[in-house]
Scaffold this active site. Structure first.
Site, PDB file in Angstrom:
ATOM      1  N   SER A  95      11.467  37.107   6.943  1.00  0.00           N
ATOM      2  CA  SER A  95      12.637  37.579   5.980  1.00  0.00           C
ATOM      3  C   SER A  95      11.857  38.347   4.956  1.00  0.00           C
ATOM      4  O   SER A  95      11.471  39.472   5.306  1.00  0.00           O
ATOM      5  CB  SER A  95      13.406  36.263   5.611  1.00  0.00           C
ATOM      6  N   HIS A 206      21.011  37.652   5.632  1.00  0.00           N
ATOM      7  CA  HIS A 206      21.023  37.620   7.125  1.00  0.00           C
ATOM      8  C   HIS A 206      22.528  36.963   7.862  1.00  0.00           C
ATOM      9  O   HIS A 206      22.684  36.596   8.775  1.00  0.00           O
ATOM     10  CB  HIS A 206      20.079  36.676   7.915  1.00  0.00           C
TER      11      HIS A 206
END
Length: 440
Positions: A95, A206
């Site tokens: 991430s 996400h």
């Protein structure tokens, strides 16, 4: 120096921050001091002081947390290189960590990378205020089962989806806070062993809640200077190395709202010869995850003093040697390729974004997915013999999921291409052809 062929460096994401982070290294290393002071100058405030002396509440604010983790990761990497650490063959970041990897691989300057991290944090803060979005971490769960529960909630008009596939039994889930609470309750009812952490004040990265901000991210990404990385750099979106600067910018914008395929990334590295991993950043979260993906590796966390000493010993002895493999390096037989294709069909069905906004109670492909999942379990247990009809069913299931989720043609193409890379087939029709071959 040549890249170390069996070495990958990993960079952690949100949640790896802690009060007092980097203090001991700051006190002992001029390189760390210079790096953190450089971050202070770039951001226009004393990030270094906040990292080492600030309260947990302040450090956990997204606008502080993300730059702090990124700056700490870069400081770890620079110290590692200063002490003679070899260039890796691969880098991968989880991430936020993907931006740390971009900086350390030379794809972005430290200044540009930190500015992008700050911009990304501001987008997340805006989405949190507008949508009441949040995130949960789920451990000791069946990701496929959670994905099915997410589909049911989406069919009810609630936004929630798997955000990160971290390991075989750990995932992160993002979405509307109320939908997350409902999902957590359903998961708990379905599994006695589930461990769930609802992250207060977390951003809904996400998932679809972030998608409206992708255009802003795309525009921002175009403002900076990019270079090809000095090593293979993996994308969170595909779990594969980037091939061009244009692809980097495009997939980083998609990373806002598409799931992090971390387990896929690690499996790709293992399949391509990586046997030693070093986590570059605060704490040891990625190191701790590794045994849930594969135990046939060496993993070190540069933030742990004992591991740093071990790494220095290896550097001094030039002994980043491969770990003995338990299996011979041979091409997989046809039966293994068939099972891999079935597994990949299930994975793609689970991780593909749902673009269908129609008000349907349950998608028609859900029953087919459940059938294929049960079939795969029976194949793994040796309860049934693999036949051409099993792979054909998995292919039909994935096609049905694409239709139900209204998956764009470009994404379908990418996912079939990923199946080709791992099974050696061109298209779904050719996958079916593999199933018709006699086992080797």
């Amino acid at each position: 120096m040549n890249n170390q062929a069996d070495l990958a460096l990993l960079f952690p994401g949100s949640g790896s921050q802690y009060k007092g982070m980097m203090r001991s290294l700051y006190e002992s290393s001029r390189m760390v001091q210079d790096t953190l002071h450089e971050a202070d100058d770039i951001l226009g405030f004393e990030l270094s002081r906040l990292m080492m002396e600030g309260s947990t509440v302040k450090l956990n604010r997204i606008g502080h947390m993300l730059p702090a983790i990124c700056a700490a990761s870069v400081a770890h990497y620079r110290l590692y290189r200063e002490q003679g650490g070899p260039l890796p063959a691969y880098m991968a970041g989880h991430s936020l960590g993907e931006y740390s990897a971009l900086i350390c691989s030379g794809a972005l300057s430290f200044r540009d990378g930190l500015m992008l991290v700050r911009f990304r944090a501001r987008l997340a803060e805006a989405v949190m205020e507008a949508t009441d979005g949040a995130m949960s971490i789920m451990k000791s769960v069946d990701p496929a089962q959670v994905a099915l529960l997410c589909l049911k909630l989406q069919a009810e008009g609630r936004e929630v989806s798997i955000a990160c596939q971290n390991s075989r039994s750990q995932i992160a889930v993002s979405g509307q806070d109320a939908a997350l609470v409902e999902l957590e309750q359903r998961v708990t009812e379905a599994s006695d062993n589930a461990q769930i952490s609802h992250l207060i004040g977390s951003a809904p990265y996400h998932c679809a809640l972030m998608q409206p901000r992708a255009a802003e991210m795309t525009e921002e990404l175009l403002k900076y200077n990019w270079s090809l990385p000095a090593c293979q750099l993996l994308s969170n979106v595909t779990g594969r190395p980037y091939t061009s600067i244009q692809e980097m910018r495009g997939l980083l914008a998609q990373q806002l709202y598409k799931p992090v395929l971390w387990q896929n990334s690690i499996m790709y590295l293992l399949e391509n010869g990586v046997q030693t991993f070093i986590e570059m950043g605060p704490q040891n979260i990625l190191k701790t995850l590794m045994p849930e993906i594969s135990e046939q590796t060496r993993v070190y966390a540069h933030d742990e003093k004992v591991d740093r000493m071990t790494i220095r010993d290896h550097i001094a002895a030039s002994s980043f040697t491969p770990v003995p493999r338990h299996k011979a390096e041979t091409s997989p037989p046809a039966a293994d390729l068939r099972l891999k294709a079935i597994s990949m069909c299930l994975t793609h069905a689970m991780t593909t974004r749902n673009n269908n906004q129609a008000d349907v109670p349950v998608m028609p492909s859900l029953e087919l997915y459940t059938q294929v999942k049960q079939m795969k379990h029976e194949l793994d247990q040796g309860e049934i013999a693999l036949g051409e009809e099993h792979l054909a069913l998995a292919i039909s299931m994935l096609q049905a999921v694409f239709e139900d989720k209204r998956t764009p043609d470009s994404e379908r193409e990418l996912r079939w291409l990923q199946i080709k890379e791992k099974t050696g087939v061109e298209r779904q029709a050719e996958i079916t052809a593999i199933a018709r071959r006699e086992p080797e």
